[in-house]
Design an enzyme around this catalytic site. Structure first.
Site, PDB file in Angstrom:
ATOM      1  N   SER A 176       0.800  -1.230   0.000  1.00 47.80           N
ATOM      2  CA  SER A 176       0.000   0.000   0.000  1.00 47.80           C
ATOM      3  C   SER A 176       0.829   1.274   0.000  1.00 47.80           C
ATOM      4  O   SER A 176       0.314   2.331  -0.335  1.00 47.80           O
ATOM      5  CB  SER A 176      -0.930   0.000   1.206  1.00 47.80           C
ATOM      6  N   HIS A 204      -5.383  -4.513  -1.168  1.00 45.69           N
ATOM      7  CA  HIS A 204      -5.251  -3.466  -2.188  1.00 45.69           C
ATOM      8  C   HIS A 204      -5.255  -4.064  -3.590  1.00 45.69           C
ATOM      9  O   HIS A 204      -4.596  -3.555  -4.500  1.00 45.69           O
ATOM     10  CB  HIS A 204      -3.987  -2.638  -1.934  1.00 45.69           C
ATOM     11  N   LYS A 235     -12.523  -1.895   1.659  1.00 39.42           N
ATOM     12  CA  LYS A 235     -11.878  -1.002   0.680  1.00 39.42           C
ATOM     13  C   LYS A 235     -12.696  -1.052  -0.623  1.00 39.42           C
ATOM     14  O   LYS A 235     -13.755  -0.451  -0.674  1.00 39.42           O
ATOM     15  CB  LYS A 235     -10.413  -1.389   0.495  1.00 39.42           C
TER      16      LYS A 235
HETATM   17  N1  PLP Z   1      -3.965  -5.612   5.163  1.00 45.23           N
HETATM   18  C1  PLP Z   1      -3.621  -4.536   4.421  1.00 45.23           C
HETATM   19  C2  PLP Z   1      -2.575  -4.692   3.364  1.00 45.23           C
HETATM   20  C3  PLP Z   1      -4.249  -3.307   4.632  1.00 45.23           C
HETATM   21  O1  PLP Z   1      -3.914  -2.225   3.912  1.00 45.23           O
HETATM   22  C4  PLP Z   1      -5.241  -3.210   5.649  1.00 45.23           C
HETATM   23  C5  PLP Z   1      -5.921  -1.921   5.935  1.00 45.23           C
HETATM   24  O2  PLP Z   1      -5.335  -0.887   6.043  1.00 45.23           O
HETATM   25  C6  PLP Z   1      -5.556  -4.353   6.389  1.00 45.23           C
HETATM   26  C7  PLP Z   1      -4.907  -5.539   6.125  1.00 45.23           C
HETATM   27  C8  PLP Z   1      -6.613  -4.313   7.440  1.00 45.23           C
HETATM   28  O3  PLP Z   1      -7.868  -4.334   6.820  1.00 45.23           O
HETATM   29  P1  PLP Z   1      -9.189  -3.960   7.638  1.00 45.23           P
HETATM   30  O4  PLP Z   1      -9.352  -2.487   7.495  1.00 45.23           O
HETATM   31  O5  PLP Z   1     -10.265  -4.762   6.992  1.00 45.23           O
HETATM   32  O6  PLP Z   1      -8.936  -4.381   9.050  1.00 45.23           O
END
Ligand code: PLP
Length: 388
Positions: A176, A204, A235
């Site tokens: 990200s 992502h 997302k």
């Molecule tokens: N994994 C990644 C790569 C993320 O960018 C995020 C969120 O920022 C998460 C996991 C966590 O996701 P959630 O918002 O569903 O807890």
């Protein structure tokens, strides 16, 4: 606590919340001054967070199934819509089964501890998301950290890990901060050679990467080689909340018995399930939305590069505008907001020293005019601060 808070302020890493008085979307109104801004920092890649059909599906699920379950799944917290959504997620990813969580953070917290024993090994990319790192911390497996996307280092670590019972390679599908994509073909080849399983976090990527938006594994032609996928409903898939694991049925069965965030946390509320379920329906009907996002990403990236900026990553809607200097990233982001463009600067320790950037995220619901206004503002602000 006060002195600790002062230290955070002093280090320039204080994070404040900007209060929004409108639904999530490309155009936002801030609370207080009521100013309208164009938003380039949401993970709302497909613009489904405020899609009318997604909202309607949430309202219908709320009316039909109630506000919430007041229970974990295995006591009295499973409704037909939870089972339907799990089945739909598995179908979308072409996997055998899926299990829902309150978030992908929870899915990542639950998987490693449930699957891996002290006899096993987990090999993790050094730039993996914090929730993967935390999930790995919770398990008792032997831990190996390989250099970011460095296949030589991964191979060396896999050789070292041959002494363990089972090996799991864990990586973000798309990272990200840089918008770069894990070399899954090479990772899967190494996994085959050294008898390892592959886990990817697709937060992502789900919904828009690959010809049908299935994610990084589809984009790179390794859908049959990646064993486990964790992803988010918070997302691209409607943006409400929720996460999941999808993969082989025995693994999902095991998670239902052992995974602590699943066993000890409340079920997803019906309205949230309704949003995600409708988002998946829309994406399985057509990938026109994802294509529109890809075209807008292309427009932004090519116009910014023509203006003289360096944009990290390739083809991903995360477009990091590389500036290097932390102060420059911060003052430029402030000046962008004065011009009605909402973007965020990132600097150390979130990204490596000397690699400060402004991260721009493109959405299918940005208009061409929104994108052009953003490029124009970057050009003006970049010239003003000597970044161009
Ligand atoms: N994994 C990644 C790569 C993320 O960018 C995020 C969120 O920022 C998460 C996991 C966590 O996701 P959630 O918002 O569903 O807890």
């Amino acid at each position: 606590l006060e002195s600790e808070l002062e230290d955070i302020r002093g280090a320039g890493t204080w994070k404040s919340e900007r209060v929004i008085a409108s639904p999530q979307g490309p155009h936002l109104r801030l609370a207080g001054d009521g100013a309208g801004i164009i938003n380039f920092c949401a993970n709302n890649y497909l613009g489904l967070s405020s899609h009318p059909e997604v909202i309607r599906a949430a309202v219908e699920a709320l009316e039909k199934f109630g506000a919430g379950l007041s229970s974990v799944r295995f006591i009295c917290g499973t409704q037909s819509i939870h089972k339907d959504l799990e089945e739909k997620i598995a179908r979308f990813h072409q996997r055998e089964d899926a299990i829902l969580y309150a978030s992908c953070f929870d899915a990542n917290a639950g998987i490693f501890e449930a699957l891996l024993t002290p006899e096993d090994a987990v090999l993790s990319d050094e730039l993996n998301h914090a929730s993967i790192i935390d999930g790995i911390r919770l398990c008792k497996a032997n831990k190996y950290r390989y250099k970011h996307m460095d296949m030589q280092d991964l191979e060396a670590k896999l050789k070292e890990a041959q002494k363990h019972r089972l090996r799991l390679v864990a990586t973000d599908g798309a990272f990200s901060m840089d918008g770069d994509i894990a070399p899954l073909r090479e990772i899967c080849q190494l996994a085959q050679k050294y008898d390892a399983l592959v886990f990817i976090d697709e937060c992502h990527a789900t919904g828009f990467l690959g010809p049908n938006g299935r994610g990084t594994d589809e984009l790179l032609g390794v859908m049959d080689k990646v064993t486990i996928i964790n992803s988010t409903l918070g997302k691209a898939l409607g943006g409400a909340a929720g996460g999941y694991t999808t993969g082989p049925k025995p693994l999902i069965d095991l998670l239902r018995q052992r995974s602590r965030p699943y066993l000890f946390s409340n079920s997803l509320p019906p309205a949230v399930v309704g949003c995600a379920s409708k988002a998946l329906d829309l994406l399985m009907e057509s990938n026109a939305i994802a294509q529109s996002m890809a075209a807008k990403t292309q427009r932004f990236r090519s116009k910014m590069m023509a203006a003289g900026f360096t944009i990290s990553g390739k083809d991903h809607p995360i477009c990091p505008v590389m500036l290097g200097d932390a102060r420059l990233a911060s003052v430029m982001a402030e000046d962008m907001l004065d011009r009605g463009i909402y973007v965020i600067g990132f600097s150390y320790p979130v990204v490596p020293k000397g690699k400060a950037r402004i991260r721009v995220q493109i959405s299918a619901v940005h208009s061409d005019e929104d994108i052009d206004r953003c490029v124009q503002a970057f050009t003006e602000v970049g010239r003003k601060h000597g970044a161009l």
